[in-house]
Write a protein that holds these residues in place. Structure first.
Motif, PDB file in Angstrom:
ATOM      1  N   ALA A 129       0.822  -1.208   0.000  1.00  0.00           N
ATOM      2  CA  ALA A 129       0.000   0.000   0.000  1.00  0.00           C
ATOM      3  C   ALA A 129       0.856   1.259   0.000  1.00  0.00           C
ATOM      4  O   ALA A 129       0.585   2.219  -0.727  1.00  0.00           O
ATOM      5  N   ALA A 130       1.918   1.247   0.821  1.00  0.00           N
ATOM      6  CA  ALA A 130       2.805   2.408   0.876  1.00  0.00           C
ATOM      7  C   ALA A 130       3.596   2.554  -0.423  1.00  0.00           C
ATOM      8  O   ALA A 130       3.813   3.672  -0.910  1.00  0.00           O
ATOM      9  N   ASN A 131       4.010   1.434  -0.987  1.00  0.00           N
ATOM     10  CA  ASN A 131       4.771   1.453  -2.239  1.00  0.00           C
ATOM     11  C   ASN A 131       3.941   2.089  -3.356  1.00  0.00           C
ATOM     12  O   ASN A 131       4.384   3.003  -4.052  1.00  0.00           O
ATOM     13  N   LEU A 132       2.711   1.616  -3.486  1.00  0.00           N
ATOM     14  CA  LEU A 132       1.822   2.173  -4.505  1.00  0.00           C
ATOM     15  C   LEU A 132       1.372   3.587  -4.151  1.00  0.00           C
ATOM     16  O   LEU A 132       1.152   4.418  -5.040  1.00  0.00           O
ATOM     17  N   GLY A 133       1.236   3.848  -2.857  1.00  0.00           N
ATOM     18  CA  GLY A 133       0.864   5.195  -2.427  1.00  0.00           C
ATOM     19  C   GLY A 133       1.900   6.225  -2.818  1.00  0.00           C
ATOM     20  O   GLY A 133       1.567   7.371  -3.163  1.00  0.00           O
ATOM     21  N   LEU A 134       3.181   5.821  -2.791  1.00  0.00           N
ATOM     22  CA  LEU A 134       4.235   6.731  -3.220  1.00  0.00           C
ATOM     23  C   LEU A 134       4.098   7.037  -4.711  1.00  0.00           C
ATOM     24  O   LEU A 134       4.292   8.185  -5.137  1.00  0.00           O
ATOM     25  N   VAL A 135       3.751   6.017  -5.507  1.00  0.00           N
ATOM     26  CA  VAL A 135       3.543   6.246  -6.941  1.00  0.00           C
ATOM     27  C   VAL A 135       2.469   7.302  -7.153  1.00  0.00           C
ATOM     28  O   VAL A 135       2.647   8.257  -7.919  1.00  0.00           O
ATOM     29  N   VAL A 136       1.346   7.147  -6.462  1.00  0.00           N
ATOM     30  CA  VAL A 136       0.235   8.090  -6.635  1.00  0.00           C
ATOM     31  C   VAL A 136       0.648   9.496  -6.219  1.00  0.00           C
ATOM     32  O   VAL A 136       0.406  10.478  -6.940  1.00  0.00           O
ATOM     33  N   ALA A 137       1.282   9.610  -5.061  1.00  0.00           N
ATOM     34  CA  ALA A 137       1.668  10.929  -4.553  1.00  0.00           C
ATOM     35  C   ALA A 137       2.655  11.618  -5.486  1.00  0.00           C
ATOM     36  O   ALA A 137       2.510  12.815  -5.789  1.00  0.00           O
ATOM     37  N   VAL A 138       3.658  10.871  -5.957  1.00  0.00           N
ATOM     38  CA  VAL A 138       4.662  11.463  -6.843  1.00  0.00           C
ATOM     39  C   VAL A 138       4.045  11.837  -8.180  1.00  0.00           C
ATOM     40  O   VAL A 138       4.256  12.948  -8.701  1.00  0.00           O
ATOM     41  N   GLU A 139       3.265  10.920  -8.760  1.00  0.00           N
ATOM     42  CA  GLU A 139       2.704  11.191 -10.086  1.00  0.00           C
ATOM     43  C   GLU A 139       1.695  12.341 -10.045  1.00  0.00           C
ATOM     44  O   GLU A 139       1.586  13.110 -11.003  1.00  0.00           O
ATOM     45  N   ASN A 140       0.973  12.478  -8.947  1.00  0.00           N
ATOM     46  CA  ASN A 140       0.064  13.628  -8.821  1.00  0.00           C
ATOM     47  C   ASN A 140       0.852  14.935  -8.787  1.00  0.00           C
ATOM     48  O   ASN A 140       0.446  15.932  -9.390  1.00  0.00           O
ATOM     49  N   GLN A 141       1.978  14.933  -8.067  1.00  0.00           N
ATOM     50  CA  GLN A 141       2.838  16.117  -8.038  1.00  0.00           C
ATOM     51  C   GLN A 141       3.381  16.433  -9.425  1.00  0.00           C
ATOM     52  O   GLN A 141       3.396  17.588  -9.855  1.00  0.00           O
ATOM     53  N   VAL A 142       3.820  15.387 -10.127  1.00  0.00           N
ATOM     54  CA  VAL A 142       4.400  15.584 -11.455  1.00  0.00           C
ATOM     55  C   VAL A 142       3.341  16.087 -12.430  1.00  0.00           C
ATOM     56  O   VAL A 142       3.613  16.959 -13.257  1.00  0.00           O
ATOM     57  N   GLU A 143       2.139  15.536 -12.336  1.00  0.00           N
ATOM     58  CA  GLU A 143       1.055  16.005 -13.208  1.00  0.00           C
ATOM     59  C   GLU A 143       0.821  17.506 -13.025  1.00  0.00           C
ATOM     60  O   GLU A 143       0.706  18.259 -14.007  1.00  0.00           O
ATOM     61  N   GLU A 144       0.771  17.936 -11.777  1.00  0.00           N
ATOM     62  CA  GLU A 144       0.569  19.364 -11.496  1.00  0.00           C
ATOM     63  C   GLU A 144       1.728  20.193 -12.048  1.00  0.00           C
ATOM     64  O   GLU A 144       1.524  21.259 -12.643  1.00  0.00           O
ATOM     65  N   HIS A 145       2.936  19.705 -11.859  1.00  0.00           N
ATOM     66  CA  HIS A 145       4.125  20.407 -12.345  1.00  0.00           C
ATOM     67  C   HIS A 145       4.102  20.535 -13.873  1.00  0.00           C
ATOM     68  O   HIS A 145       4.359  21.606 -14.431  1.00  0.00           O
ATOM     69  N   LEU A 146       3.781  19.429 -14.566  1.00  0.00           N
ATOM     70  CA  LEU A 146       3.788  19.451 -16.028  1.00  0.00           C
ATOM     71  C   LEU A 146       2.663  20.322 -16.583  1.00  0.00           C
ATOM     72  O   LEU A 146       2.834  20.983 -17.614  1.00  0.00           O
TER      73      LEU A 146
END
Length: 208
Positions: A129-146
């Motif tokens: 859950a934490a492993n996949l949660g990191l994916v979601v958190a990082v990709e959401n940040q990257v989406e906002e950045h892009l």
């Protein structure tokens, strides 16, 4: 075997930091888009922005590699490696655009790689859950950045915009896949620390 894992992780680090990208060999999104950005100062600004994106993709390579190394779940490892391969496409595309703009990668790339790998490995050791949660958190940040870069790139730079838009769409897909596989929500302090590091990476790669 541990030795195979160490060799694979070292190989990915060296390929990432030396520009020897493989990925899934998807074509460069800007290939059919005329490079109409002519003003030197705008090309310089676009180059700085693409350097930030390249630094983010260096960190993404490290992040997914660390996450795959830290999990004992073969199915999850395979999913993380598929996402890592797509992120390697992004790295190659950013490198290509940097060359077109006569710019360069961040000189701090080894730092971004080390930080990303450590973050990914530690998250993986906390469970699925934490492993996949990191994916979601990082990709959401990257989406906002892009999305911010799509707005901020020089108006005439449709070539960079084509690259960034495809990257953004891929990041959204990675987050959605992680959600569907059972991602947990990271604690608020962790998300705050990630946001702070994202600001450090953005400012550091912009100029160095």
């Amino acid at each position: 075997m541990l030795s195979d894992l160490l060799v694979a992780n070292l190989d990915n680090a060296l390929r990432t930091l030396t520009g020897q990208h493989v990925g899934s060999n998807r074509p460069y999104p800007g290939r059919a888009v005329p490079d109409t950005l002519l003003r030197p100062w705008e090309r310089q600004e676009a180059g700085r922005m693409m350097r930030v994106n390249h630094a983010g993709e260096v960190m993404a390579q490290a992040l997914y590699t660390g996450q795959a190394a830290g999990t004992s779940d073969p199915e999850l490892r395979a999913q993380l490696e598929r996402a890592r391969s797509e992120e390697e496409d992004h790295l190659r595309w950013c490198q290509t655009r940097l060359q077109e703009l006569n710019s360069r990668p961040s000189l701090l790339s080894p730092i971004w790689y080390g930080a990303g790998w450590s973050m990914g490995f530690l998250a993986a050791r906390q469970g699925r859950a934490a492993n996949l949660g990191l994916v979601v958190a990082v990709e959401n940040q990257v989406e906002e950045h892009l999305n911010g870069h799509l707005d901020a790139l020089p108006a005439d730079d449709e070539r960079s915009r084509a690259v960034v838009a495809q990257m953004r769409d891929d990041e959204v897909g990675h987050a959605e896949t992680a959600e569907s596989l059972g991602a947990g929500k990271l604690p608020i302090p962790v998300r705050m620390a990630m946001a702070a590091f994202s600001r450090v990476l953005t400012q550091g790669a912009l100029w160095i």
